[in-house]
Design an enzyme around this catalytic site. Structure first.
Site, PDB file in Angstrom:
ATOM      1  N   ASP A  48      15.667 -33.237 -17.583  1.00 35.67           N
ATOM      2  CA  ASP A  48      16.939 -32.896 -18.213  1.00 35.67           C
ATOM      3  C   ASP A  48      17.697 -34.167 -18.576  1.00 35.67           C
ATOM      4  O   ASP A  48      18.161 -34.899 -17.697  1.00 35.67           O
ATOM      5  CB  ASP A  48      17.771 -32.057 -17.229  1.00 35.67           C
ATOM      6  N   TYR A  53      24.105 -39.165 -21.833  1.00 34.95           N
ATOM      7  CA  TYR A  53      23.616 -39.970 -20.695  1.00 34.95           C
ATOM      8  C   TYR A  53      23.087 -41.332 -21.147  1.00 34.95           C
ATOM      9  O   TYR A  53      22.801 -42.191 -20.304  1.00 34.95           O
ATOM     10  CB  TYR A  53      22.506 -39.236 -19.924  1.00 34.95           C
ATOM     11  N   LYS A  78      20.845 -32.621 -24.848  1.00 36.62           N
ATOM     12  CA  LYS A  78      22.094 -31.902 -25.146  1.00 36.62           C
ATOM     13  C   LYS A  78      22.865 -32.651 -26.226  1.00 36.62           C
ATOM     14  O   LYS A  78      22.860 -33.890 -26.243  1.00 36.62           O
ATOM     15  CB  LYS A  78      22.971 -31.802 -23.888  1.00 36.62           C
TER      16      LYS A  78
END
Ligand SMILES: NC(=O)c1ccc[n+]([C@@H]2O[C@H](COP(=O)([O-])OP(=O)(O)OC[C@H]3O[C@@H](n4cnc5c(N)ncnc54)[C@H](OP(=O)(O)O)[C@@H]3O)[C@@H](O)[C@H]2O)c1
Length: 283
Positions: A48, A53, A78
Site C-alpha cells: 500500500d 507518501y 492513492k
C-alpha cells in the site's frame, strides 16, 4: 518463504491478499526499498503506497529487486489531494505509473474526499476524478478502484454520477475505533474495508489491556491487533521498516481470538486516538 493463503474477493471478482504492507513514513530511498523488499521476502504480496507518501519510486524498485513476478503482487496507490478533477487525475495517474515503472495498477484510491484544495467544490472534483478512475478501469490500466477516508455522505454524493460503485474504502480501523456506521454503510454497498493504522500508528503497545491479551495468547500485541482486524472482516495494512516486525506481523494465520476478546478490543474507545474529520482536514 511463507505465503499468506488468505484473500478477500472484491465485488468485481478480483482477489486481494488479506494483509497489505503499509508504507506511510517509510522514507523514499533505502528505507522504503529495503522494507518493501523485506516484506516481499517475508511473504507479503500486497503493498500500500500513495502519491502523498513520496515513495512510489522506491516501491517500484523494491518490486523489481524482489524478483517476484509483478502478476503475483497487488499494488495500491492513492490520488494526491491537490490532483482532484478529471484532467488532473488522468495526469496524476500517469505520474504514478511512471514512478512505479509498472504498466498497470491493482488498486487506485481517492485518498481523501474533501481536501483543502477542493473544499469549495469537492462534489464536482470527486465526480470528475471518479469519471477518470472509471475510464482507467475500463481501459484495464487499473484492476480495481476505490476510495479512502470517505464517510457515507461523500459516497452518496459520488454515487449520484458514478457508474461503478467503489470496490474498497480504506479508513482508520484499529483497537477502539471501529467506525461502525461507515463500515455498515460500505458493506451494504459490497465494499471491502481496508484498515489503516491497525497498530494505532505504534501507540497500541502502551495499552494495558493489549499487554494482558498478549500474555493470554502468547502472541505479540501487533499480532493480536492484526488478528482482531481480520476477525472483524477488515483488511489490515500494518507498516514497519523493521525486518523482524515485518515477519511477525504476517505470522497471524495460526491462531484465533475468542469472540469476547474481539469485543473487548473493539470497546477500547479512544485508546490510540481517533481519525481526522475528512471535512475539516487542513491538507
Ligand atoms: N488512507 C489513509 O489516509 C492512510 C492513513 C494512514 C495510514 N495509511 C496506510 O496504513 C498503513 C499503516 O498505518 P500507519 O503507518 O499509520 O501505522 P501502523 O501500521 O498502525 O503502525 C506503525 C508503527 O508501528 C510500529 N510497528 C509495526 N509493527 C510492529 C511490531 N510488530 N512491534 C512493535 N512495533 C511495530 C512501526 O515501527 P517501525 O516502522 O519503526 O518498525 C510504526 O512505528 C500506512 O503505512 C499506510 O499504508 C493510510
Amino acid at each position: 518463504m511463507k505465503n499468506p493463503t488468505n484473500f478477500y474477493t472484491l465485488s468485481n471478482g478480483v482477489e486481494i491478499p488479506s494483509i497489505g504492507f503499509g508504507t506511510w513514513q517509510a522514507h523514499n530511498g533505502e528505507v522504503a526499498i529495503s522494507s518493501v523488499v523485506s516484506a516481499i521476502e517475508a511473504g507479503y504480496r500486497h503493498i500500500d503506497t500513495a502519491q502523498l507518501y513520496r515513495n512510489e519510486e522506491s516501491v517500484g524498485i523494491a518490486v523489481k529487486k524482489s524478483g517476484v513476478d509483478r502478476k503475483e503482487l497487488f499494488i495500491t496507490s492513492k490520488l494526491e489531494n491537490n490532483e482532484h478533477g478529471y484532467e488532473k487525475t488522468l495526469a496524476a495517474f500517469e505520474g504514478t505509473m511512471k514512478k512505479l515503472d509498472m504498466d498497470y495498477l491493482d488498486l487506485f484510491l481517492i485518498h481523501w474526499p474533501n481536501p483543502i484544495a477542493s473544499r469549495d467544490q469537492w462534489q464536482e472534483d470527486n465526480a470528475g476524478t471518479w469519471k477518470a478512475f472509471e475510464e482507467l478501469y475500463r481501459a484495464k490500466r487499473i484492476r480495481a478502484i476505490g476510495i479512502s477516508n470517505f464517510h457515507p455522505h461523500h459516497i452518496e454524493e459520488l454515487l449520484k454520477t458514478a457508474t461503478i460503485v467503489p470496490m474498497v474504502n480504506q479508513i482508520r480501523l484499529c483497537p477502539g475505533e471501529t467506525q461502525d456506521e461507515i463500515v455498515d454503510y460500505c458493506r451494504s454497498k459490497n465494499m471491502l474495508l481496508e484498515a489503516y493504522s491497525p497498530l494505532g500508528v505504534g501507540k497500541i503497545f502502551e495499552v494495558p489491556e493489549m499487554q494482558e491479551l498478549s500474555k493470554k495468547y502468547n502472541r505479540s500485541i501487533a499480532q493480536i491487533c492484526i488478528r482482531w482486524s481480520l476477525q472483524r472482516g477488515y483488511l489490515p495494512l500494518p507498516k514497519s521498516v523493521t525486518p523482524e516486525r515485518i515477519k511477525e506481523n504476517l505470522d497471524v494465520f495460526d491462531f484465533n481470538l475468542e469472540d469476547a476478546d474481539v469485543q473487548l478490543i473493539s470497546n477500547l474507545k479512544g485508546c490510540v486516538g481517533y481519525s481526522a474529520n475528512p471535512d475539516t482536514i487542513t491538507f
